[in-house]
Write a protein that holds these residues in place. Structure first.
Motif, short mmCIF file in Angstrom:
data_model
loop_
_atom_site.label_atom_id
_atom_site.label_comp_id
_atom_site.label_asym_id
_atom_site.label_seq_id
_atom_site.Cartn_x
_atom_site.Cartn_y
_atom_site.Cartn_z
N GLU A 172 2.15 -6.91 3.78
CA GLU A 172 1.63 -5.55 3.55
C GLU A 172 1.07 -5.44 2.14
O GLU A 172 1.62 -6.00 1.19
CB GLU A 172 2.74 -4.52 3.74
CG GLU A 172 2.26 -3.08 3.53
CD GLU A 172 3.39 -2.07 3.55
OE1 GLU A 172 3.52 -1.36 4.55
OE2 GLU A 172 4.16 -2.02 2.58
N LEU A 173 -0.02 -4.71 2.00
CA LEU A 173 -0.63 -4.43 0.69
C LEU A 173 -0.68 -2.93 0.48
O LEU A 173 -1.12 -2.19 1.36
CB LEU A 173 -2.03 -5.02 0.60
CG LEU A 173 -2.83 -4.65 -0.66
CD1 LEU A 173 -2.20 -5.28 -1.89
CD2 LEU A 173 -4.29 -5.06 -0.53
N GLN A 174 -0.22 -2.48 -0.70
CA GLN A 174 -0.32 -1.06 -1.06
C GLN A 174 -0.91 -0.96 -2.46
O GLN A 174 -0.41 -1.57 -3.40
CB GLN A 174 1.05 -0.39 -1.01
CG GLN A 174 1.01 1.08 -1.43
CD GLN A 174 2.33 1.79 -1.21
OE1 GLN A 174 2.96 1.68 -0.16
NE2 GLN A 174 2.77 2.54 -2.21
N LEU A 175 -1.99 -0.18 -2.57
CA LEU A 175 -2.63 0.07 -3.85
C LEU A 175 -2.70 1.57 -4.09
O LEU A 175 -2.92 2.34 -3.15
CB LEU A 175 -4.04 -0.53 -3.88
CG LEU A 175 -4.13 -2.06 -3.76
CD1 LEU A 175 -5.58 -2.49 -3.68
CD2 LEU A 175 -3.44 -2.74 -4.93
N THR A 176 -2.54 1.97 -5.37
CA THR A 176 -2.54 3.39 -5.72
C THR A 176 -3.47 3.65 -6.89
O THR A 176 -3.45 2.91 -7.88
CB THR A 176 -1.12 3.86 -6.08
OG1 THR A 176 -0.25 3.62 -4.97
CG2 THR A 176 -1.10 5.34 -6.41
N MET A 239 -4.67 5.65 4.50
CA MET A 239 -4.90 6.21 3.17
C MET A 239 -4.43 7.65 3.16
O MET A 239 -4.64 8.39 4.12
CB MET A 239 -6.38 6.13 2.78
CG MET A 239 -6.67 6.59 1.36
SD MET A 239 -8.39 6.30 0.89
CE MET A 239 -8.41 6.99 -0.77
N GLU A 240 -3.79 8.04 2.05
CA GLU A 240 -3.30 9.41 1.93
C GLU A 240 -3.43 9.88 0.48
O GLU A 240 -3.55 9.08 -0.45
CB GLU A 240 -1.85 9.51 2.38
CG GLU A 240 -0.86 8.73 1.53
CD GLU A 240 0.57 8.97 1.95
OE1 GLU A 240 0.82 10.02 2.58
OE2 GLU A 240 1.42 8.12 1.65
N ILE A 252 -3.38 6.71 -2.15
CA ILE A 252 -2.64 5.51 -1.77
C ILE A 252 -3.30 4.87 -0.55
O ILE A 252 -3.53 5.54 0.45
CB ILE A 252 -1.17 5.84 -1.46
CG1 ILE A 252 -0.53 6.52 -2.67
CG2 ILE A 252 -0.39 4.59 -1.06
CD1 ILE A 252 0.82 7.12 -2.39
N MET A 253 -3.61 3.59 -0.66
CA MET A 253 -4.13 2.81 0.46
C MET A 253 -3.10 1.76 0.87
O MET A 253 -2.52 1.08 0.02
CB MET A 253 -5.44 2.11 0.09
CG MET A 253 -6.02 1.28 1.23
SD MET A 253 -7.31 0.11 0.73
CE MET A 253 -6.35 -1.10 -0.18
N LYS A 254 -2.90 1.65 2.20
CA LYS A 254 -2.00 0.63 2.73
C LYS A 254 -2.73 -0.20 3.77
O LYS A 254 -3.42 0.33 4.64
CB LYS A 254 -0.76 1.28 3.37
CG LYS A 254 0.18 1.96 2.40
CD LYS A 254 1.38 2.53 3.14
CE LYS A 254 2.32 3.26 2.19
NZ LYS A 254 3.49 3.86 2.91
N SER A 256 -1.34 -2.75 6.48
CA SER A 256 -0.03 -3.18 6.99
C SER A 256 0.07 -4.68 7.15
O SER A 256 1.15 -5.25 7.00
CB SER A 256 0.24 -2.50 8.33
OG SER A 256 -0.72 -2.88 9.30
N ARG A 335 8.44 -6.82 7.81
CA ARG A 335 7.09 -6.36 8.14
C ARG A 335 6.47 -7.11 9.31
O ARG A 335 5.43 -6.71 9.81
CB ARG A 335 6.17 -6.53 6.93
CG ARG A 335 6.54 -5.68 5.73
CD ARG A 335 6.57 -4.21 6.06
NE ARG A 335 5.35 -3.77 6.70
CZ ARG A 335 5.20 -2.59 7.29
NH1 ARG A 335 6.22 -1.76 7.36
NH2 ARG A 335 4.05 -2.25 7.83
#
Length: 622
Positions: A172-176, A239-240, A252-254, A256, A335
């Motif tokens: 999983e990748l999460q960027l903010t 994205m939220e 925030i982009m995820k 999965s 995950r």
């Protein structure tokens, strides 16, 4: 006629002159600019389109731009011209020479003023003037619009930078990003996450891709490049927007499950938008924040599946068996779903048979291989360890065991139809059992007695002798093969041995697979097993043989199949007709003959009588 023609020509001339002057009064030069005021941000570009129509002369029109500053007491300042290089006034001369201020043509009568980087002092009323190329000076030759230069308040920051370390496919990748704009003018903000993909040579190139964004209307929109639209619909990209600190909103982009195509250089872009009086949205400012490089490593390069112990395991019958499947290199354990299977191949080779499986949701199911009755379990231990246990092993459990692992990268609950990202099998471990020597012999016998007739009881004996140590039991099967039409038995290698009639298991349970007759099986003495067919009929004829399998006890008292078996030769069963059936044949033949003779006599008498009667009638008529 001539006078009338000249009068009509004069009238037409007057009409044409009137239409020409009417056209001249309607079609005249007009210069247009977008309605204002236009709000633009200092430090970013300004583009003002200017159109001229209704003109005469050359299709390539010239354009001159003037600025009327609010603090210049109405004086106009020459900005740039398409026909005069010396047109710009001093405040713009250097910027024009450097190309920061210029005119770009869209067509011969359409051009736009471009200021690459607005300064606060560029605020004012801009006038677009088109020098006349008309035969008569009429219409409008210029237009103007107010431009307001507002302060740049667009902010964008990040919370984490990618360090460039390889990550495993499916992680999983999460960027903010944090972004905000504080403007006195009503504007909207959009944020986009994107990537510059890798080139074929592996270096980061200019393959720019928009992954996902929240637009100025707060709508989440996936990028159109690559597979982002499909992955967004499948819920793999998200994205939220959240409220953050320091009056900045968090975006925030995820992703999965990272795919190989996700390798590249990531960035976050924020853009400020304003609604112009024309009703069109215009992007007036934007900033890009680099988020670092990401390298996605193929799962096949890191996934490792092994069996513990390795090599060979030798056990005594009845002993427990414990095998462990060790899985590593799959990435984040919380995950990715795993499907783990234990497979067994017989000592002589052949195909793999599924022993047990653990589904991604942890449900264990057993294959047909568990039929040995020894019992077992499959459990998940520490991360990456899946154990198979057989509580009591028997000879039928011998063979080569291996585990197969299917990884659903980045999917916690894959659908039954979802394909696995990768499936990998371990090396096999050979499980052998030390079994005692067992020899077995089976002989089928048809006891001597008067000829077998239809309707009588047929008795067949299967005599089994076993040589071994310890207690044994025998399981016996009875088989029938009907003879071919020419009366020859087909005993060619691999030929059909017929169909099973009955089984007497090692623990005394009987199973009858009836062929339409009443059948029973039993054991009449040690090593002697009997098959009886009551009221036998024609379908009971054929070749019979028996098969014997030896069962013995393990040290715990459990019975198991030793694998020792024997098959008897064939014995032929033929049924003769009964005496009553033999007496019936002449009776039927006699009655049939009598009836035939009687019918012939009656037919002859009737025929002669009819001929005589016909003769007498013909004489009487004469």
């Amino acid at each position: 006629m001539g006078i009338l023609g000249s009068e009509m020509a004069r009238c037409w001339m007057i009409v044409l002159i009137a239409l020409f002057w009417e056209f001249q009064s309607v079609v005249c030069r007009e210069v247009t600019l977008p309605p204002g005021p236009l709000y633009r941000v200092a430090g970013f570009s300004l583009s003002l389109p200017c159109n001229v129509s209704g003109y005469q002369g050359s299709r390539i029109q010239d354009f001159e731009w003037f600025l009327h500053r609010e603090d210049a007491e109405g004086r106009q300042i020459g900005v740039v011209s398409t026909r005069d290089r010396g047109f710009p006034y001093a405040p713009f001369q250097g910027r024009v020479n450097s190309g920061e201020v210029r005119v770009e043509r869209d067509s011969g009568d359409k051009a736009r003023l471009v200021i690459q980087r607005l300064l606060p002092e560029d605020q004012g009323r801009y006038e677009c003037y088109t020098p006349s190329t008309d035969a008569q000076y009429q219409g409008s030759y210029s237009a103007s619009v107010d431009v307001k230069v507002i302060t740049d308040t667009l902010l964008i920051t990040h919370t984490r930078i990618l360090n460039g370390q390889p990550v495993i496919e499916g992680t999983e990748l999460q960027l903010t990003c944090a972004a905000a704009v504080h403007s006195t003018q009503h504007t909207h903000l959009s944020v986009t996450f994107g990537m510059r993909g890798s080139t074929d040579s592996g270096s980061l190139g200019h393959n720019l891709k928009e992954i996902i964004s929240i637009d100025r209307e707060l709508r989440v929109t996936p990028g159109r490049g690559g597979s982002y639209e499909k992955r967004y619909k499948n819920g793999e990209i998200f994205m939220e927007k959240r409220s953050g600190d320091d009056e900045k909103d968090l975006y925030i982009m995820k992703i999965s499950a990272l795919a190989l195509e996700d390798s590249g250089s990531y960035f976050c872009e924020a853009a400020q938008w304003v609604l112009d009086p024309s009703g069109q949205w215009e992007r007036i400012a934007q900033r890009t924040m680099e988020l670092g490089n990401l390298s996605v490593q193929p799962l096949a390069d890191s996934l490792s599946v092994s069996t513990i112990p390795a090599g060979e395991v030798t056990l005594q019958p009845g002993s427990p068996l414990s095998l462990t499947c060790q899985v590593s290199g799959v990435g984040s354990w919380n995950r990715s779903a795993l499907l783990v299977q234990w497979l067994r191949r017989g000592p002589a080779g052949g195909v793999d048979v599924e022993v047990a499986r653990m589904s991604p949701n942890g449900i264990v199911s057993w294959g047909d291989d568990i039929s040995s009755g020894g019992g077992g379990s499959m459990e998940k231990g520490a991360e990456g360890r899946f154990s198979l246990r057989r509580f009591s092993t028997h000879p039928v459990d011998a063979g080569q065991y291996r585990c197969a692992v299917s990884v659903y990268a980045g999917k916690l609950s894959p659908a039954p139809s979802s394909p696995a990202t990768l499936t990998q099998r371990s090396e096999g471990v050979m499980v052998s059992l030390k079994t005692k020597e067992v020899s077995v012999l089976a002989v089928i016998e048809l006891p001597h007695r008067p000829l077998l007739k239809r309707g009588s009881t047929v008795t067949l004996l299967c005599n089994v002798s076993v040589v071994t140590t310890g207690p044994v039991q025998v399981e016996v099967q009875w088989w029938q093969k009907k003879r071919v039409v020419d009366g020859q038995v087909n005993l060619a290698p691999g030929a059909d041995k017929g169909s099973i009639l009955a089984t007497l298991t090692y623990d005394g349970m009987s199973s009858i697979y009836s062929n339409g007759s009443e059948i029973s099986v039993d054991r009449i003495s040690t090593g002697s097993y009997r098959l009886r067919i009551f009221s036998a009929h024609e379908d009971d004829q054929g070749d019979y043989h028996c098969k014997a399998e030896v069962w013995t006890q393990d040290p715990h008292g459990g019975w198991y199949n030793t694998g020792a078996r024997a098959e008897s030769t064939m014995v032929h069963v033929y049924l003769y007709a009964r005496v009553a059936d033999l007496l019936l044949i002449p009776l039927v033949v006699g009655v049939s003959s009598a009836l035939f003779v009687g019918v012939v006599i009656i037919a002859m008498v009737t025929c002669c009588f009819m001929k005589r009667l016909a003769s007498q009638r013909s004489k009487s008529r004469k």
